[in-house]
Design a protein around this motif. Structure first.
Motif, PDB file in Angstrom:
ATOM      1  N   TYR A 182       3.655   6.207  -5.353  1.00  0.00           N
ATOM      2  CA  TYR A 182       3.484   6.359  -6.802  1.00  0.00           C
ATOM      3  C   TYR A 182       2.474   7.465  -7.102  1.00  0.00           C
ATOM      4  O   TYR A 182       2.716   8.303  -7.967  1.00  0.00           O
ATOM      5  CB  TYR A 182       3.022   5.043  -7.424  1.00  0.00           C
ATOM      6  CG  TYR A 182       2.636   5.187  -8.867  1.00  0.00           C
ATOM      7  CD1 TYR A 182       3.601   5.270  -9.861  1.00  0.00           C
ATOM      8  CD2 TYR A 182       1.304   5.275  -9.234  1.00  0.00           C
ATOM      9  CE1 TYR A 182       3.253   5.430 -11.193  1.00  0.00           C
ATOM     10  CE2 TYR A 182       0.942   5.440 -10.566  1.00  0.00           C
ATOM     11  CZ  TYR A 182       1.917   5.512 -11.539  1.00  0.00           C
ATOM     12  OH  TYR A 182       1.566   5.675 -12.846  1.00  0.00           O
ATOM     13  N   LEU A 183       1.341   7.476  -6.409  1.00  0.00           N
ATOM     14  CA  LEU A 183       0.303   8.484  -6.646  1.00  0.00           C
ATOM     15  C   LEU A 183       0.789   9.887  -6.305  1.00  0.00           C
ATOM     16  O   LEU A 183       0.461  10.848  -7.007  1.00  0.00           O
ATOM     17  CB  LEU A 183      -0.965   8.144  -5.858  1.00  0.00           C
ATOM     18  CG  LEU A 183      -1.732   6.918  -6.338  1.00  0.00           C
ATOM     19  CD1 LEU A 183      -2.891   6.610  -5.398  1.00  0.00           C
ATOM     20  CD2 LEU A 183      -2.222   7.094  -7.753  1.00  0.00           C
ATOM     21  N   VAL A 184       1.577  10.020  -5.258  1.00  0.00           N
ATOM     22  CA  VAL A 184       2.119  11.324  -4.878  1.00  0.00           C
ATOM     23  C   VAL A 184       3.078  11.833  -5.956  1.00  0.00           C
ATOM     24  O   VAL A 184       2.994  12.988  -6.389  1.00  0.00           O
ATOM     25  CB  VAL A 184       2.816  11.256  -3.499  1.00  0.00           C
ATOM     26  CG1 VAL A 184       3.644  12.508  -3.239  1.00  0.00           C
ATOM     27  CG2 VAL A 184       1.796  11.052  -2.399  1.00  0.00           C
TER      28      VAL A 184
ATOM     29  N   MET B  20       0.822  -1.210   0.000  1.00  0.00           N
ATOM     30  CA  MET B  20       0.000   0.000   0.000  1.00  0.00           C
ATOM     31  C   MET B  20       0.857   1.261   0.000  1.00  0.00           C
ATOM     32  O   MET B  20       0.515   2.242  -0.623  1.00  0.00           O
ATOM     33  CB  MET B  20      -0.939  -0.038   1.213  1.00  0.00           C
ATOM     34  CG  MET B  20      -1.888   1.097   1.261  1.00  0.00           C
ATOM     35  SD  MET B  20      -3.017   1.024  -0.135  1.00  0.00           S
ATOM     36  CE  MET B  20      -4.175   2.232   0.329  1.00  0.00           C
ATOM     37  N   ASP B  21       1.972   1.218   0.696  1.00  0.00           N
ATOM     38  CA  ASP B  21       2.857   2.377   0.750  1.00  0.00           C
ATOM     39  C   ASP B  21       3.440   2.690  -0.622  1.00  0.00           C
ATOM     40  O   ASP B  21       3.631   3.852  -0.965  1.00  0.00           O
ATOM     41  CB  ASP B  21       3.993   2.156   1.752  1.00  0.00           C
ATOM     42  CG  ASP B  21       3.502   2.174   3.195  1.00  0.00           C
ATOM     43  OD1 ASP B  21       2.467   2.832   3.440  1.00  0.00           O
ATOM     44  OD2 ASP B  21       4.138   1.553   4.051  1.00  0.00           O
TER      45      ASP B  21
END
Length: 123
Positions: free
Chosen positions: A7-9, A1-2
């Motif tokens: 990746y999204l950030v 999840m991290d």
């Protein structure tokens, strides 16, 4: 999840400024205020209704999940047409906006108000 969060950030930190930077130049070329690119939701409204010259219905469609995928592609194709660009360039705006919007904004392309045929229904 991290890893997904990281990746999204990173993705958001690269793509969002690129698109907004392009919009800051594209909006004035289309006769819209530059600051409209900085106002959430209003910037999408200006892009759809002011730059692409599509109806309010298209703005609503862009806000509806799942439908927004197709609507956003068609809106970007119309933006490309308004600048005399091809449908392929419009697809580039939709999929790689952080690259294509700065190209459009900082390039020599001029906004063509009345030459484009609208995409889909114009109700």
């Amino acid at each position: 999840m991290d890893d997904l969060l990281w990746y999204l950030v990173v993705w958001g930190a690269v793509t969002v400024p690129g698109v907004v930077l392009g919009w800051l130049r594209v909006f004035p070329k289309a006769g819209r205020p530059w600051w409209a690119a900085l106002v959430p939701f209003y910037n999408i409204y200006v892009l759809v209704v002011g730059v692409a010259r599509l109806s309010l219905l298209w703005y609503i469609l862009v806000l509806i999940p799942v439908v927004q995928i197709i609507a956003a592609i068609l809106v970007n194709v119309e933006v490309a047409r308004r600048f005399g660009k091809s449908e392929a360039f419009g697809l580039g705006l939709a999929l790689l906006g952080f690259i294509f919007y700065p190209l459009l904004g900082f390039g020599s392309d001029q906004y063509q108000e009345g030459t484009a045929e609208p995409v889909g229904p114009t109700w």
